[in-house]
Design a protein around this motif. Structure first.
Motif, PDB file in Angstrom:
ATOM      1  N   LYS A 286       0.833  -1.203   0.000  1.00 53.64           N
ATOM      2  CA  LYS A 286       0.000   0.000   0.000  1.00 53.64           C
ATOM      3  C   LYS A 286       0.872   1.259   0.000  1.00 53.64           C
ATOM      4  O   LYS A 286       0.489   2.292  -0.562  1.00 53.64           O
ATOM      5  CB  LYS A 286      -0.942  -0.023   1.193  1.00 53.64           C
ATOM      6  N   LEU A 287       2.012   1.175   0.648  1.00 56.88           N
ATOM      7  CA  LEU A 287       2.940   2.305   0.631  1.00 56.88           C
ATOM      8  C   LEU A 287       3.411   2.594  -0.784  1.00 56.88           C
ATOM      9  O   LEU A 287       3.475   3.752  -1.221  1.00 56.88           O
ATOM     10  CB  LEU A 287       4.144   2.003   1.532  1.00 56.88           C
ATOM     11  N   TYR A 288       3.736   1.538  -1.530  1.00 55.05           N
ATOM     12  CA  TYR A 288       4.153   1.698  -2.924  1.00 55.05           C
ATOM     13  C   TYR A 288       3.021   2.298  -3.765  1.00 55.05           C
ATOM     14  O   TYR A 288       3.227   3.228  -4.556  1.00 55.05           O
ATOM     15  CB  TYR A 288       4.579   0.350  -3.490  1.00 55.05           C
TER      16      TYR A 288
ATOM     17  N   THR B 170      15.890  -1.539  -0.076  1.00 50.53           N
ATOM     18  CA  THR B 170      14.637  -1.063  -0.635  1.00 50.53           C
ATOM     19  C   THR B 170      13.633  -0.888   0.491  1.00 50.53           C
ATOM     20  O   THR B 170      13.879  -1.247   1.634  1.00 50.53           O
ATOM     21  CB  THR B 170      14.062  -2.061  -1.654  1.00 50.53           C
ATOM     22  N   TYR B 171      12.470  -0.353   0.141  1.00 49.56           N
ATOM     23  CA  TYR B 171      11.455  -0.094   1.159  1.00 49.56           C
ATOM     24  C   TYR B 171      10.875  -1.388   1.735  1.00 49.56           C
ATOM     25  O   TYR B 171      10.130  -1.348   2.717  1.00 49.56           O
ATOM     26  CB  TYR B 171      10.336   0.771   0.584  1.00 49.56           C
ATOM     27  N   THR B 172      11.175  -2.548   1.136  1.00 53.37           N
ATOM     28  CA  THR B 172      10.719  -3.806   1.717  1.00 53.37           C
ATOM     29  C   THR B 172      11.696  -4.329   2.767  1.00 53.37           C
ATOM     30  O   THR B 172      11.519  -5.416   3.289  1.00 53.37           O
ATOM     31  CB  THR B 172      10.543  -4.883   0.630  1.00 53.37           C
ATOM     32  N   SER B 173      12.719  -3.556   3.059  1.00 50.76           N
ATOM     33  CA  SER B 173      13.686  -3.928   4.092  1.00 50.76           C
ATOM     34  C   SER B 173      13.598  -2.989   5.281  1.00 50.76           C
ATOM     35  O   SER B 173      14.603  -2.664   5.913  1.00 50.76           O
ATOM     36  CB  SER B 173      15.108  -3.904   3.506  1.00 50.76           C
ATOM     37  N   LEU B 174      12.410  -2.543   5.605  1.00 47.93           N
ATOM     38  CA  LEU B 174      12.217  -1.577   6.680  1.00 47.93           C
ATOM     39  C   LEU B 174      12.871  -1.997   7.996  1.00 47.93           C
ATOM     40  O   LEU B 174      13.433  -1.151   8.696  1.00 47.93           O
ATOM     41  CB  LEU B 174      10.721  -1.335   6.904  1.00 47.93           C
TER      42      LEU B 174
ATOM     43  N   LEU C 222       9.824   7.455   2.202  1.00 49.18           N
ATOM     44  CA  LEU C 222       8.727   7.466   3.172  1.00 49.18           C
ATOM     45  C   LEU C 222       8.948   6.393   4.234  1.00 49.18           C
ATOM     46  O   LEU C 222       8.631   6.588   5.409  1.00 49.18           O
ATOM     47  CB  LEU C 222       7.390   7.252   2.468  1.00 49.18           C
ATOM     48  N   GLY C 223       9.503   5.249   3.809  1.00 47.96           N
ATOM     49  CA  GLY C 223       9.829   4.192   4.757  1.00 47.96           C
ATOM     50  C   GLY C 223      10.855   4.650   5.782  1.00 47.96           C
ATOM     51  O   GLY C 223      10.750   4.346   6.978  1.00 47.96           O
TER      52      GLY C 223
ATOM     53  N   GLU D  65      12.045   6.305  11.375  1.00 44.54           N
ATOM     54  CA  GLU D  65      12.719   7.276  12.241  1.00 44.54           C
ATOM     55  C   GLU D  65      11.759   8.017  13.155  1.00 44.54           C
ATOM     56  O   GLU D  65      12.134   8.427  14.256  1.00 44.54           O
ATOM     57  CB  GLU D  65      13.484   8.292  11.379  1.00 44.54           C
ATOM     58  N   GLN D  66      10.496   8.203  12.717  1.00 47.80           N
ATOM     59  CA  GLN D  66       9.610   9.094  13.478  1.00 47.80           C
ATOM     60  C   GLN D  66       8.400   8.415  14.112  1.00 47.80           C
ATOM     61  O   GLN D  66       7.795   8.983  15.014  1.00 47.80           O
ATOM     62  CB  GLN D  66       9.136  10.239  12.572  1.00 47.80           C
ATOM     63  N   CYS D  67       8.030   7.230  13.665  1.00 46.44           N
ATOM     64  CA  CYS D  67       6.890   6.543  14.285  1.00 46.44           C
ATOM     65  C   CYS D  67       7.229   6.156  15.717  1.00 46.44           C
ATOM     66  O   CYS D  67       8.333   5.688  16.000  1.00 46.44           O
ATOM     67  CB  CYS D  67       6.531   5.281  13.501  1.00 46.44           C
TER      68      CYS D  67
END
Length: 487
Positions: free
Chosen positions: A106-108, A181-185, A138-139, A144-146
Motif C-alpha cells: 500500500k505504501l508503494y 529497498t522499502y521492503t527492508s524496513l 517514506l519508509g 525514524e519518526q513513528c
C-alpha cells in the motif's frame, strides 16, 4: 458551563468507531479536545482507509511529504522531472508519529498514485523506479519518526499495477530485490525502536533471511507471524539461510499466538524444533501449500507438542499418509476447537482418529469430501460411518470441492451433529438437489447460518429464497462482506 469527558473516556468511546472513517471525520469538528483524540485513530492506519476504489488518495502521500528530511529531499531531487512541493506551513499535528499499521504494498501504491497525479510528470516517465524511490524515503521517515508500529506487512519489492500477465514473473519483477529497498524496513535506522512493540508481522518478500535475523534481535513480542517461504529457483534464494532466519525469529518470541506458514521445496527441521519454544502460547497454526512428501514429517510431528492449540488449518497441503499423521493422531489437544483440511485430504482413518482425540472440545470441522467423481478413495467420505459418528459434536461444518447430494443427506441425517453453521460456499458443483437436502435438514434442525458466498449466482434463486425463509442468515455473493479489523 460545558461538561468535558476525560480523555480516557473519550478514547474508550471512539475506539468503537475507529474503523469508521466517515464517523471519525465527523467527530473531528466538535471541538479541539475531540479532535486531539480522533487524530491518532485516523492516522494510525491511513493506508487502509481507502475508498471503494481500493486505491489511496494522492493527498495522503502529499501530507507525509511535508515531514521528509532534507537528506531525503536531496536524494529525490536527483530524479529528473521530480519536483517535490515545498513544505507548507507546519501542520498542526505531527502525523507520522501516529502510524501503527504499515503495509509496503500500500505504501508503494500510495507513492505511485501521487506521482501519477502531479502535473509536471512526462508521459514516458518510469513510474516504477520513481515510486520505489519515493516509497523508500517514506519508509525511512516512518522508521525514524513513528512511535511504534503494531502491525507490519512486507511484500515483494516490485508491485506491478498494470502488468502483462506473461511478463509478471519476468526478471524485471525481481531486478531490485535487495536489502536496500522499502521492503527492508526492519534494517533501516530507527527500526529497532519503531518495531520493538510489533505484535503482527507478515513477510512475503523474497530473500528475507537478513530481515528475519535482524528482527530476531529486537522484536520479541510478536503474537501473529505469517511468512511465505516459496523457493523460486529464478531468485537464487538461500533456502537454508531463510529457514534459519525464521527459526531465530520464532525462538525470540515471548508469546507467539498465531503462526501461518506458506511454502514449498523446503525442509523444516530447525523451524519444527522452534515450535516447542511456543508450546504454551501458540493457539493457532495455519499451513498452506506445503508438500509433506518433500519435508518428510518433522513439521507435523512438532504440532503434536502444542498443547494449547485451539485452531489447526491445512490449506492445499499434501500428501497426508497414515505414517506422517501418526504423531498428530496420537497427540492430545485439550483445547482444539477448529480443525480445517481445506483442499487437503488426510486418510479417513487418520482423520477419524484425530477427531475422536478432541471430540470433547472441537466444534468446527472443514473437510474436502471428494477430489472428483472418479477419485475412489474420497467418493464416500461423507458416508464413511466412523467419520459420521465422530462428528457428533460439530456445530460448524465447512465442506469444499465436490460431493453428491446423497452423501450430504446421509451425513446430515446420521451424524447427530448439532450443526448451526453450514459453509458450502466453495462447493463448485453445488446444485438444486443439494439445496433441497439442506432445506429438509433446516426444517428439523437448529441451523442458523448457510454460507453460499461464491456459488449462489449459479443456483436457482427460488430455492435460495426458500432457504432464507427457513434459516436465520443465508450468505450469498450479494451479502455485504464483514470488515476485518486490522488492529
Amino acid at each position: 458551563m460545558a461538561i468535558t469527558l476525560p480523555n480516557e473516556s473519550l478514547q474508550e468511546i471512539f475506539s468503537y468507531i475507529q474503523y469508521d472513517k466517515k464517523a471519525l471525520h465527523s467527530c473531528l469538528f466538535v471541538n479541539r479536545n475531540w479532535c486531539c483524540n480522533i487524530i491518532p485513530l485516523l492516522w494510525k492506519q491511513p493506508f487502509h482507509f481507502w475508498k471503494d476504489t481500493n486505491e489511496p488518495s494522492p493527498k495522503l502521500t502529499e501530507v507525509y511529504l511535508n515531514f521528509l528530511s532534507n537528506k531525503s529531499r536531496e536524494r529525490l531531487s536527483v530524479k529528473p522531472y521530480l519536483i517535490l512541493p515545498k513544505p507548507s506551513k507546519p501542520p498542526i499535528f505531527h502525523y507520522p508519529i501516529y502510524l501503527q499499521n504499515l503495509d509496503t504494498e500500500k505504501l508503494y501504491l500510495a507513492s505511485r498514485r501521487w506521482l501519477e497525479n502531479i502535473e509536471q510528470f512526462l508521459e514516458d516517465l518510469d513510474y516504477k523506479e520513481y515510486s520505489r524511490a519515493l516509497a523508500h524515503e517514506l519508509g525511512i521517515l516512518f522508521m525514524e519518526q513513528c512511535k511504534k508500529i503494531i502491525r507490519l506487512e512486507i511484500h515483494h519489492e516490485l508491485v506491478i499495477v498494470d502488468y502483462d500477465a506473461e511478463k509478471y514473473w519476468s526478471e524485471e519483477r525481481y531486478a531490485l530485490l535487495n536489502d536496500n529497498t522499502y521492503t527492508s524496513l526492519p534494517l533501516f535506522i530507527g527500526a529497532k525502536n519503531c518495531l520493538r512493540d510489533l505484535r503482527e508481522f507478515e513477510c512475503h518478500r523474497q530473500r528475507k533471511a537478513g530481515v528475519l535475523l535482524k528482527m530476531a534481535e529486537y522484536c520479541h513480542n510478536i503474537e501473529k507471524l505469517e511468512v511465505s517461504m516459496y523457493n523460486c529457483d529464478e531468485l537464487a534464494c538461500d533456502v537454508e539461510a531463510e529457514a534459519i532466519g525464521l527459526t531465530y525469529l520464532m525462538l525470540a518470541q515471548q508469546g507467539l499466538k498465531k503462526f501461518v506458514l506458506s511454502g514449498n521445496k523446503y525442509e523444516w527441521p530447525d523451524v519444527a524444533k522452534s515450535f516447542s519454544s511456543q508450546s504454551k502460547t501458540l493457539t493457532c497454526v495455519d499451513f498452506c501449500d506445503l508438500d509433506f512428501d518433500l519435508i518428510c514429517d518433522p513439521l507435523l510431528e512438532s504440532i503434536a507438542l502444542l498443547n494449547s492449540l485451539e485452531k489447526l488449518t491445512f490449506r492445499y497441503c499434501s500428501p497426508f499418509t497414515k505414517q506422517n499423521m501418526t504423531s498428530l493422531c496420537e497427540a492430545s489437544f485439550p483445547y482444539l476447537q477448529t480443525l480445517r483440511f481445506f483442499c487437503s485430504h488426510p486418510p479417513l482413518e487418520s482423520l477419524v482418529q484425530l477427531i475422536n482425540n478432541v471430540k470433547g472440545t472441537m466444534i468446527y470441522l472443514a473437510i474436502a469430501p471428494e477430489i472428483s467423481e472418479n477419485y475412489v478413495e474420497h467418493v464416500n467420505t461423507l458416508m464413511y460411518l466412523p467419520l459420521v459418528e465422530a462428528c457428533s459434536g460439530i456445530k460448524v461444518l465447512e465442506l469444499s470441492r465436490y460431493f453428491s447430494p446423497e452423501s450430504l443427506e446421509y451425513f446430515l441425517k446420521n451424524s447427530r451433529a448439532p450443526i448451526e453453521n453450514l459453509h458450502l460456499g466453495r462447493c463448485w458443483k453445488l446444485n438444486a438437489v443439494h439445496l433441497d437436502v439442506v432445506s429438509e435438514y433446516a426444517k428439523s434442525s437448529n441451523l442458523k447460518l448457510l454460507n453460499l458466498r461464491f456459488v449462489s449466482k449459479k443456483l436457482p434463486q427460488k430455492r435460495i429464497k426458500h432457504l432464507q425463509s427457513l434459516i436465520e442468515e443465508v450468505i450469498t455473493e450479494d451479502s455485504p462482506l464483514k470488515i476485518k479489523r486490522l488492529l
